[in-house]
Design a protein around this motif. Sequence first.
Motif, PDB file in Angstrom:
ATOM      1  N   ILE A 397      18.778 103.538  86.177  1.00 29.50           N
ATOM      2  CA  ILE A 397      19.386 102.538  86.157  1.00 29.50           C
ATOM      3  C   ILE A 397      20.716 102.532  85.880  1.00 29.50           C
ATOM      4  CG2 ILE A 397      19.644  99.891  85.365  1.00 29.50           C
ATOM      5  CD1 ILE A 397      16.522  99.928  85.179  1.00 29.50           C
ATOM      6  N   TRP A 398      21.142 103.348  84.827  1.00 27.82           N
ATOM      7  CA  TRP A 398      22.540 103.525  84.218  1.00 27.82           C
ATOM      8  C   TRP A 398      23.357 104.042  85.276  1.00 27.82           C
ATOM      9  CZ3 TRP A 398      26.192 107.025  83.568  1.00 27.82           C
ATOM     10  CH2 TRP A 398      27.107 106.567  82.454  1.00 27.82           C
ATOM     11  N   PRO A 399      23.156 105.061  85.989  1.00 28.94           N
ATOM     12  CA  PRO A 399      23.962 105.507  87.169  1.00 28.94           C
ATOM     13  C   PRO A 399      24.607 104.468  88.088  1.00 28.94           C
ATOM     14  CG  PRO A 399      22.281 107.093  86.744  1.00 28.94           C
ATOM     15  CD  PRO A 399      21.960 106.025  86.126  1.00 28.94           C
ATOM     16  N   TYR A 400      23.659 103.601  88.588  1.00 34.83           N
ATOM     17  CA  TYR A 400      23.905 102.565  89.295  1.00 34.83           C
ATOM     18  C   TYR A 400      25.003 101.564  88.861  1.00 34.83           C
ATOM     19  CZ  TYR A 400      23.670  98.740  92.869  1.00 34.83           C
ATOM     20  OH  TYR A 400      24.048  97.629  93.549  1.00 34.83           O
ATOM     21  N   LEU A 401      24.798 101.129  87.196  1.00 34.14           N
ATOM     22  CA  LEU A 401      25.769 100.287  86.955  1.00 34.14           C
ATOM     23  C   LEU A 401      27.023 100.802  86.602  1.00 34.14           C
ATOM     24  CD1 LEU A 401      23.168  98.871  84.135  1.00 34.14           C
ATOM     25  CD2 LEU A 401      23.995  97.725  86.379  1.00 34.14           C
ATOM     26  N   HIS A 402      27.153 101.948  86.551  1.00 31.23           N
ATOM     27  CA  HIS A 402      28.409 102.859  86.274  1.00 31.23           C
ATOM     28  C   HIS A 402      28.846 103.501  87.279  1.00 31.23           C
ATOM     29  CE1 HIS A 402      26.406 101.582  82.291  1.00 31.23           C
ATOM     30  NE2 HIS A 402      27.934 101.509  82.010  1.00 31.23           N
ATOM     31  N   LYS A 403      28.452 103.332  88.587  1.00 28.66           N
ATOM     32  CA  LYS A 403      28.859 104.177  89.550  1.00 28.66           C
ATOM     33  C   LYS A 403      30.497 104.369  89.474  1.00 28.66           C
ATOM     34  CE  LYS A 403      28.511 100.323  93.047  1.00 28.66           C
ATOM     35  NZ  LYS A 403      28.099  99.331  91.955  1.00 28.66           N
ATOM     36  N   ASP A 404      31.152 103.532  89.323  1.00 26.81           N
ATOM     37  CA  ASP A 404      32.651 103.322  89.244  1.00 26.81           C
ATOM     38  C   ASP A 404      33.352 103.950  87.842  1.00 26.81           C
ATOM     39  OD1 ASP A 404      32.596 102.535  91.896  1.00 26.81           O
ATOM     40  OD2 ASP A 404      32.695 100.239  91.249  1.00 26.81           O
ATOM     41  N   ASN A 405      32.328 104.083  87.109  1.00 22.87           N
ATOM     42  CA  ASN A 405      32.815 104.487  85.739  1.00 22.87           C
ATOM     43  C   ASN A 405      31.858 105.533  85.076  1.00 22.87           C
ATOM     44  OD1 ASN A 405      34.065 104.705  83.270  1.00 22.87           O
ATOM     45  ND2 ASN A 405      33.885 102.734  82.364  1.00 22.87           N
ATOM     46  N   PRO A 406      31.847 106.795  85.234  1.00 26.32           N
ATOM     47  CA  PRO A 406      31.130 107.788  84.823  1.00 26.32           C
ATOM     48  C   PRO A 406      31.030 107.951  83.288  1.00 26.32           C
ATOM     49  CG  PRO A 406      32.194 108.489  86.656  1.00 26.32           C
ATOM     50  CD  PRO A 406      32.882 107.371  86.276  1.00 26.32           C
ATOM     51  N   ASP A 407      32.162 107.523  82.655  1.00 26.55           N
ATOM     52  CA  ASP A 407      32.149 107.752  81.215  1.00 26.55           C
ATOM     53  C   ASP A 407      31.408 106.417  80.652  1.00 26.55           C
ATOM     54  OD1 ASP A 407      33.419 110.037  81.584  1.00 26.55           O
ATOM     55  OD2 ASP A 407      35.466 108.876  81.501  1.00 26.55           O
ATOM     56  N   GLY A 408      30.975 105.569  81.375  1.00 22.41           N
ATOM     57  CA  GLY A 408      30.117 104.399  80.661  1.00 22.41           C
ATOM     58  C   GLY A 408      31.300 103.024  80.104  1.00 22.41           C
ATOM     59  N   CYS A 409      30.486 102.161  79.821  1.00 22.47           N
ATOM     60  CA  CYS A 409      31.379 101.091  79.284  1.00 22.47           C
ATOM     61  C   CYS A 409      31.349 100.939  77.765  1.00 22.47           C
ATOM     62  CB  CYS A 409      30.953  99.572  79.896  1.00 22.47           C
ATOM     63  SG  CYS A 409      29.104  99.370  79.783  1.00 22.47           S
ATOM     64  N   ASP A 410      32.053  99.920  77.525  1.00 20.26           N
ATOM     65  CA  ASP A 410      32.084  99.636  76.132  1.00 20.26           C
ATOM     66  C   ASP A 410      30.832  99.017  75.376  1.00 20.26           C
ATOM     67  OD1 ASP A 410      34.742 100.145  75.980  1.00 20.26           O
ATOM     68  OD2 ASP A 410      35.565  98.031  76.376  1.00 20.26           O
ATOM     69  N   SER A 411      29.828  98.601  76.135  1.00 18.68           N
ATOM     70  CA  SER A 411      28.532  98.253  75.626  1.00 18.68           C
ATOM     71  C   SER A 411      27.575  99.162  75.801  1.00 18.68           C
ATOM     72  CB  SER A 411      28.256  96.886  76.542  1.00 18.68           C
ATOM     73  OG  SER A 411      29.175  95.735  76.351  1.00 18.68           O
ATOM     74  N   CYS A 412      27.682 100.176  76.358  1.00 21.05           N
ATOM     75  CA  CYS A 412      26.660 101.381  76.420  1.00 21.05           C
ATOM     76  C   CYS A 412      25.995 101.586  75.112  1.00 21.05           C
ATOM     77  CB  CYS A 412      27.460 102.568  77.097  1.00 21.05           C
ATOM     78  SG  CYS A 412      27.648 102.391  79.040  1.00 21.05           S
ATOM     79  N   PRO A 413      24.841 101.962  75.031  1.00 14.77           N
ATOM     80  CA  PRO A 413      24.014 101.865  76.080  1.00 14.77           C
ATOM     81  C   PRO A 413      23.096 100.316  76.357  1.00 14.77           C
ATOM     82  CG  PRO A 413      22.688 102.948  74.589  1.00 14.77           C
ATOM     83  CD  PRO A 413      23.977 102.475  74.098  1.00 14.77           C
ATOM     84  N   PHE A 414      23.748  99.473  75.466  1.00 15.98           N
ATOM     85  CA  PHE A 414      23.174  98.236  75.535  1.00 15.98           C
ATOM     86  C   PHE A 414      23.510  97.157  76.774  1.00 15.98           C
ATOM     87  CE2 PHE A 414      24.272  99.335  71.186  1.00 15.98           C
ATOM     88  CZ  PHE A 414      22.999  99.453  70.604  1.00 15.98           C
ATOM     89  N   CYS A 415      24.110  97.608  77.590  1.00 21.35           N
ATOM     90  CA  CYS A 415      24.141  96.991  79.090  1.00 21.35           C
ATOM     91  C   CYS A 415      23.094  97.391  79.829  1.00 21.35           C
ATOM     92  CB  CYS A 415      25.547  97.731  79.709  1.00 21.35           C
ATOM     93  SG  CYS A 415      25.501  99.550  79.764  1.00 21.35           S
ATOM     94  N   LEU A 416      22.043  98.072  79.422  1.00 23.27           N
ATOM     95  CA  LEU A 416      20.830  98.510  80.172  1.00 23.27           C
ATOM     96  C   LEU A 416      20.036  97.454  79.794  1.00 23.27           C
ATOM     97  CD1 LEU A 416      20.593 102.165  79.661  1.00 23.27           C
ATOM     98  CD2 LEU A 416      20.993 100.938  82.000  1.00 23.27           C
TER      99      LEU A 416
END
Length: 812
Positions: A397-416
Amino acid sequence: MSLSSSKEILRPCAQQSQCSSSYSPSANPRKPPKSCLSQQLLRLEPLPLPGKQLKHLKEEEEEEEDASPRFDPTGPYEPLLLSTSVQVPASINCRLLKHQREGVKFLYNLYKSNCGGILGDDMGLGKTIQAIAFLSAVYGKDDKTTPPPKAKGPTLIICPSSVIQNWESEFSKWSTFHVAIYHGTNRDIIFEKIQSHGVEILITSFDTYRIHEKNLSQTINWEIVIVDEAHRLKNEKSKLYEACLAIETRNRYGLTGTIMQNKIMELFNLFDWVVPGGLGSREHFRDYYEEPLKHGQRSSAPERFVEIAQERKQHLVSVLHKYLLRRTKEETIGHLMMGKEDNVVFCAMSEVQKRVYRRMLQIPDIQCLINKDVPCSCGSPLKQVECCKRTVPDGVIWPYLHKDNPDGCDSCPFCLVLPCLTKLQQISNHLELIKPNSKDDPEKQEKDMAFASQVFGSDIDVVGGYTQNESFMGLSDVEHCGKMRALEKLMSSWILHDDKILLFSYSVRMLDILEKFLIRKGYDFSRLDGSTPTGMRQSLVDNFNSSPSKQVFLISTRAGGLGLNLDRSFRFGQKRHVVVFRLLAAGSLEELVYSRQVYKQQLSNIAVSGKLEKRYFEGVQDCKEFQGELFGISNLFRDLSDKLFTSEIIQSYDRQGTTTHEHGHEGASGEQDMMSDLGMCFLPPQARDKSELFSSKESNKRIAPLNQDLGIVYAHRNEDIISHKRGCDVDVMQEVPTGIHSCLPQHVPKKKHGEKANASLRRAHKIKQYRRLATFMGMQVVEFSKWFLSASLVEREQVLRNYKRRRAVVCL
């Protein structure tokens, strides 16, 4: 004897305390049907009675009915005096029910004291009507055309956009106000009318008020502000809450049937809006009330914690009820309505569902969340979530959520968390829901295909491949869906007995599957979802209610709006008992979410109503030290597929005995009161222990359904789980305080001995009548109980048919 009376006699005898609410308009309140759950599932009806004995019991029932008070829903055509110079017009008062007159008086007493408050009646008790009657009195509306005695500023009503038209319609039916709606394209014209004093009542929506707060709050002197669905003000950080705080008036009133939804602090936010400063500061409320109440409800809380929680609860309820009027349907119009029963049914997931569910829990995305606090394997002193496992590039699931941001977001990994929970919920409902949807864009279909491939694994052929099943027969098949299997059996019984069925689902895709199922079974149904045109919705409801051939109404829970809310199946005027069956996938996320709902409802009953609640859970909300079995990410993603999670918790409570849970109060009788079949209380202990269906000694070690045909693992009535003690154990004063910050003294009322005596009398009466039924069947009581427990469904249905035929002869 009527059918409903016989049903009441045949349910298990259990001592239950009567409602002791401070508001009791009827000395003989209606009792809901409360037929035992297994009886509802198997649709057993009362046994045949010989004519002479049936006539005798019918005469006894008629005597009881003659002794019960009659209720006249309308009042005399005279005004309702609120003070020497203020009154509700006779044309309104004559149409009010007794509890509505009390509500009007409550609102006016608050207004007279120049403070706000909350009308917290259950849905369907007429909060809108009470508010209009109150405003009619304040503005001096009369049946005559005389002008009001004193000019007042306008009233602002803020409500959901879906009920704006309903408010306008009710004002036109009940009074003669100059009403305007500040919503849509005519806002400028309406605003000019307000400034020229041409509007008495202004109605607007939450969003419109939030956007135009400066115009509405800073330029107009509002006499009264009423917020409908006031629980929308629960979040102090929301822009709506901040906008409502800007209103300059002391007369703020909230209307809501849900005083508290999730957290005790929501009470503070709501009451701090209607009565600013009435509950002290936010920090004081949290330390003095919220924390003691939460920790005192912990199942293993020390005795001192329980005592402190009891004291704080009494004080909080006493303070809240100076600004709150809370009534339920049971306390007010219950005796005028048919019954309602809320059953929670835990359906066994199919074997393939369990395997897919377990594979889902093993995907890298969820494993990252579960192990977030484990020391990182790279050797650093940091936790995984702070080091190498903050992102999950190898996840599903993670790669699809961050397809435009490979470094992740500020909420990672709780965005999952939310996406993973959604997938688990879909698996719990139906495996077709996690397959790619042909209506989605290609990119999402590709992502869903990768996910389906991962979780289906070797079962891919069993579920019909990765793509959505287009076969009509395949999509409506119940083999691989636990809930559908149980639903098929239950609906067959309901249809046989000419019941009207409302079938709700949150997912529109699930509605499509259910629609195929209904067509396959040949049931005549209607459907309402978000795509149903607004103009057709009411006609669909009317047609379903009036047409005998319409058996099922398929409804999306998200398809409300414009005053139409089909959840209101239990309302004044309902002509049938309403029996609710909530189908949950046993051992899934749904079961844990339900347990959290029980926890939150118990906290609400404690904080708002001062009720005694069973202390089932060890977990404490928002406390990392005591996450227990409920809270924290690890609990959300726990594999419960081989456990009876809810059943184990309840049975553990029963085994320990309630004396260790409610200090200083008489508890329930433990496991016997939880027995959910007829006549069980008459069996000797040895017979109970040998009963395979209800034996608790081995129940925690097995997951096989109690009824193989129904596929049901466990079931109970929600009211048996929540609200151990009916009513409030706190003396509540409804008088409005002279000072906003005044507090009532702490007081612990003594238990009334009459309640226990009345419960004993009711139990003795039921036992007496049950023995008569056993005699009519030519059996002893124990023998009859054993026969009932061992009888097959066919035998029980035969008894039903015989009873109906004999009953028809007797009635003639």
